[in-house]
Design an enzyme around this catalytic site. Structure first.
Site, PDB file in Angstrom:
ATOM      1  N   SER A 295     -15.514  58.972  11.261  1.00 11.73           N
ATOM      2  CA  SER A 295     -14.815  58.428  10.082  1.00 11.73           C
ATOM      3  C   SER A 295     -13.300  58.546  10.255  1.00 11.73           C
ATOM      4  CB  SER A 295     -15.251  59.159   8.802  1.00 11.73           C
ATOM      5  OG  SER A 295     -14.737  60.489   8.759  1.00 11.73           O
TER       6      SER A 295
ATOM      7  N   ARG B 237     -13.109  63.055  -8.294  1.00 14.03           N
ATOM      8  CA  ARG B 237     -14.364  62.856  -9.040  1.00 14.03           C
ATOM      9  C   ARG B 237     -14.367  63.665 -10.325  1.00 14.03           C
ATOM     10  NH1 ARG B 237     -18.045  64.282  -4.020  1.00 14.03           N
ATOM     11  NH2 ARG B 237     -16.289  65.714  -3.907  1.00 14.03           N
TER      12      ARG B 237
ATOM     13  N   TYR C  26     -17.865  63.142  10.798  1.00 18.75           N
ATOM     14  CA  TYR C  26     -16.478  63.294  10.328  1.00 18.75           C
ATOM     15  C   TYR C  26     -15.498  62.690  11.340  1.00 18.75           C
ATOM     16  CZ  TYR C  26     -12.357  65.872   8.546  1.00 18.75           C
ATOM     17  OH  TYR C  26     -11.127  66.225   8.043  1.00 18.75           O
ATOM     18  N   ALA C  27     -15.688  63.005  12.617  1.00 17.65           N
ATOM     19  CA  ALA C  27     -14.777  62.492  13.648  1.00 17.65           C
ATOM     20  C   ALA C  27     -14.836  60.969  13.712  1.00 17.65           C
ATOM     21  CB  ALA C  27     -15.129  63.106  15.000  1.00 17.65           C
TER      22      ALA C  27
ATOM     23  N   ASN D 195      -6.264  66.625  -6.631  1.00 22.14           N
ATOM     24  CA  ASN D 195      -6.428  67.771  -7.549  1.00 22.14           C
ATOM     25  C   ASN D 195      -6.435  69.122  -6.854  1.00 22.14           C
ATOM     26  OD1 ASN D 195      -8.874  67.096  -6.390  1.00 22.14           O
ATOM     27  ND2 ASN D 195     -10.081  67.894  -8.086  1.00 22.14           N
ATOM     28  N   ARG D 196      -6.541  69.117  -5.528  1.00 19.21           N
ATOM     29  CA  ARG D 196      -6.528  70.412  -4.815  1.00 19.21           C
ATOM     30  C   ARG D 196      -6.185  70.196  -3.341  1.00 19.21           C
ATOM     31  NH1 ARG D 196     -12.165  70.728  -2.915  1.00 19.21           N
ATOM     32  NH2 ARG D 196     -13.367  69.181  -4.072  1.00 19.21           N
TER      33      ARG D 196
HETATM   34  N1  LIG Z   1      -8.306  71.142   5.513  1.00 16.91           N
HETATM   35  C1  LIG Z   1      -8.160  70.747   6.759  1.00 16.91           C
HETATM   36  O1  LIG Z   1      -8.117  71.563   7.682  1.00 16.91           O
HETATM   37  C2  LIG Z   1      -8.035  69.282   7.087  1.00 16.91           C
HETATM   38  C3  LIG Z   1      -7.690  68.943   8.403  1.00 16.91           C
HETATM   39  C4  LIG Z   1      -7.543  67.617   8.737  1.00 16.91           C
HETATM   40  C5  LIG Z   1      -7.740  66.640   7.802  1.00 16.91           C
HETATM   41  N2  LIG Z   1      -8.089  66.974   6.535  1.00 16.91           N
HETATM   42  C6  LIG Z   1      -8.279  65.884   5.580  1.00 16.91           C
HETATM   43  O2  LIG Z   1      -7.369  66.024   4.512  1.00 16.91           O
HETATM   44  C7  LIG Z   1      -7.944  65.496   3.322  1.00 16.91           C
HETATM   45  C8  LIG Z   1      -7.900  66.557   2.226  1.00 16.91           C
HETATM   46  O3  LIG Z   1      -8.605  67.683   2.693  1.00 16.91           O
HETATM   47  P1  LIG Z   1      -8.589  69.113   1.962  1.00 16.91           P
HETATM   48  O4  LIG Z   1      -8.712  70.119   3.017  1.00 16.91           O
HETATM   49  O5  LIG Z   1      -7.503  69.167   0.973  1.00 16.91           O
HETATM   50  O6  LIG Z   1     -10.015  69.011   1.244  1.00 16.91           O
HETATM   51  P2  LIG Z   1     -10.584  69.583  -0.135  1.00 16.91           P
HETATM   52  O7  LIG Z   1      -9.795  70.765  -0.569  1.00 16.91           O
HETATM   53  O8  LIG Z   1     -12.041  69.703   0.086  1.00 16.91           O
HETATM   54  O9  LIG Z   1     -10.274  68.368  -1.132  1.00 16.91           O
HETATM   55  C9  LIG Z   1     -10.905  67.129  -0.972  1.00 16.91           C
HETATM   56  C10 LIG Z   1     -10.400  66.198  -2.044  1.00 16.91           C
HETATM   57  O10 LIG Z   1     -11.082  64.942  -1.943  1.00 16.91           O
HETATM   58  C11 LIG Z   1     -11.646  64.619  -3.206  1.00 16.91           C
HETATM   59  N3  LIG Z   1     -12.861  63.829  -3.009  1.00 16.91           N
HETATM   60  C12 LIG Z   1     -13.907  64.112  -2.211  1.00 16.91           C
HETATM   61  N4  LIG Z   1     -14.852  63.153  -2.310  1.00 16.91           N
HETATM   62  C13 LIG Z   1     -14.375  62.227  -3.193  1.00 16.91           C
HETATM   63  C14 LIG Z   1     -14.879  61.024  -3.712  1.00 16.91           C
HETATM   64  N5  LIG Z   1     -16.086  60.533  -3.360  1.00 16.91           N
HETATM   65  N6  LIG Z   1     -14.134  60.343  -4.605  1.00 16.91           N
HETATM   66  C15 LIG Z   1     -12.929  60.815  -4.983  1.00 16.91           C
HETATM   67  N7  LIG Z   1     -12.389  61.958  -4.533  1.00 16.91           N
HETATM   68  C16 LIG Z   1     -13.115  62.659  -3.638  1.00 16.91           C
HETATM   69  C17 LIG Z   1     -11.889  65.975  -3.862  1.00 16.91           C
HETATM   70  O11 LIG Z   1     -11.910  65.910  -5.271  1.00 16.91           O
HETATM   71  P3  LIG Z   1     -13.282  66.076  -6.136  1.00 16.91           P
HETATM   72  O12 LIG Z   1     -14.168  67.009  -5.383  1.00 16.91           O
HETATM   73  O13 LIG Z   1     -12.865  66.571  -7.473  1.00 16.91           O
HETATM   74  O14 LIG Z   1     -13.784  64.677  -6.173  1.00 16.91           O
HETATM   75  C18 LIG Z   1     -10.651  66.743  -3.421  1.00 16.91           C
HETATM   76  O15 LIG Z   1      -9.552  66.417  -4.223  1.00 16.91           O
HETATM   77  C19 LIG Z   1      -9.363  65.064   3.681  1.00 16.91           C
HETATM   78  O16 LIG Z   1      -9.376  63.682   3.971  1.00 16.91           O
HETATM   79  C20 LIG Z   1      -9.651  65.859   4.936  1.00 16.91           C
HETATM   80  O17 LIG Z   1     -10.605  65.236   5.743  1.00 16.91           O
HETATM   81  C21 LIG Z   1      -8.247  68.285   6.161  1.00 16.91           C
END
Ligand SMILES: NC(=O)c1ccc[n+]([C@@H]2O[C@H](COP(=O)([O-])OP(=O)(O)OC[C@H]3O[C@@H](n4cnc5c(N)ncnc54)[C@H](OP(=O)(O)O)[C@@H]3O)[C@@H](O)[C@H]2O)c1
Length: 239
Positions: free
Chosen positions: A148, A34, A145-146, A11-12
């Protein structure tokens, strides 16, 4: 090609960019989160959104049943949902640690397990897990986090061996720092510090992560499994 694609956390942020990339290519896209919200740009492509907390196996099962009824069995699974709860080790509570492991690692196990039964029956499937550069580099304040995110690599490589004979590939995309809600909480000082260590000198756009995910899910990547593909501007090279 119109495959049934599921992106968790679609969703984002990165998940939304991934979902859009598949939808724009003509795939049938389902997202979970969620909140269960369906962003406008995805609604335009007839994507569907299902409310599902990946920490709850019953919700995961129900979401898959709903998605299968609408789009058919999931052929491409992108396990993207994840959270951070950053703090230094001595301040890290057991809940800070276990909740991050439960969402990022066990939550991924729940969705991959539910998707894999039908993929095995179909004798084809694509699974892409979203890890992080931090999983291999480490990062102070992010031990939970690391742990996981590196756990996802061992998980993926085991499944690449286990599911390979059924023509299912399992790969990991390992982003560096990406402009999303997750990184918006970092201070300007921390951001500058991070960027100074990135050879390409900037954060990634979510769409740049989506490109790698789409490639790993394409026919061109049919012989790639168990790989960890960095999309990190060079930040983690050598690891
Ligand atoms: N941004 C970065 O710099 C970065 C770098 C490396 C890796 N990542 C990884 O990339 C992925 C996406 O990150 P992002 O930056 O896009 O994060 P984000 O904008 O915070 O989005 C996180 C997403 O995960 C969902 N989520 C969280 N907990 C959940 C749960 N218990 N059940 C179902 N959905 C859940 C959230 O939706 P709801 O809150 O609506 O549930 C949201 O869609 C993550 O795995 C993150 O660790 C991000």
């Amino acid at each position: 090609m119109s495959r049934s694609v599921l992106v968790t956390g679609g969703n984002r942020g990165i998940g939304l960019a991934i979902a859009l990339a598949f939808a724009e290519a003509g795939d049938k896209v389902a997202i979970t989160s969620r909140s269960g919200e369906l962003p406008e740009e995805l609604a335009k492509h007839q994507a569907i959104a299902v409310r599902c907390d990946i920490n709850d196996a019953a919700q995961v099962d129900a979401a898959f049943t709903e998605i299968e009824a609408a789009n058919g069995p999931v052929e491409v699974l992108v396990a993207n949902a994840g959270i951070t709860k950053d703090t230094l080790l001595l301040r890290m509570t057991e809940e800070d640690f276990t909740s991050v492991l439960d969402t990022n690692l066990t939550g991924t196990f729940r969705v991959v397990k539910r998707a894999s039964a039908k993929m095995m029956r179909a004798r084809k499937g694509r699974v892409v897990l979203i890890s992080s550069v931090v999983g291999l580099l480490g990062s102070p304040g992010q031990a939970n986090y690391a742990a996981s995110k590196s756990g996802l690599i061992g998980f993926a490589r085991s499944l690449a061996r286990e599911l390979g004979p059924r023509n299912i590939t399992v790969n990991v995309v390992s982003p560096g720092f990406v402009d999303t809600d997750m990184t918006a909480v970092l201070s300007e000082e921390r951001r500058k510090e991070i960027v100074s260590g990135v050879p390409l000198g900037r954060y990634a756009a979510p769409a740049e992560v989506a490109s790698a995910v789409r490639f790993l899910s394409s026919d061109e990547a049919a012989y790639i499994t168990g790989a960890v593909i960095p999309v990190d501007g060079g930040l983690g090279m050598g690891h």
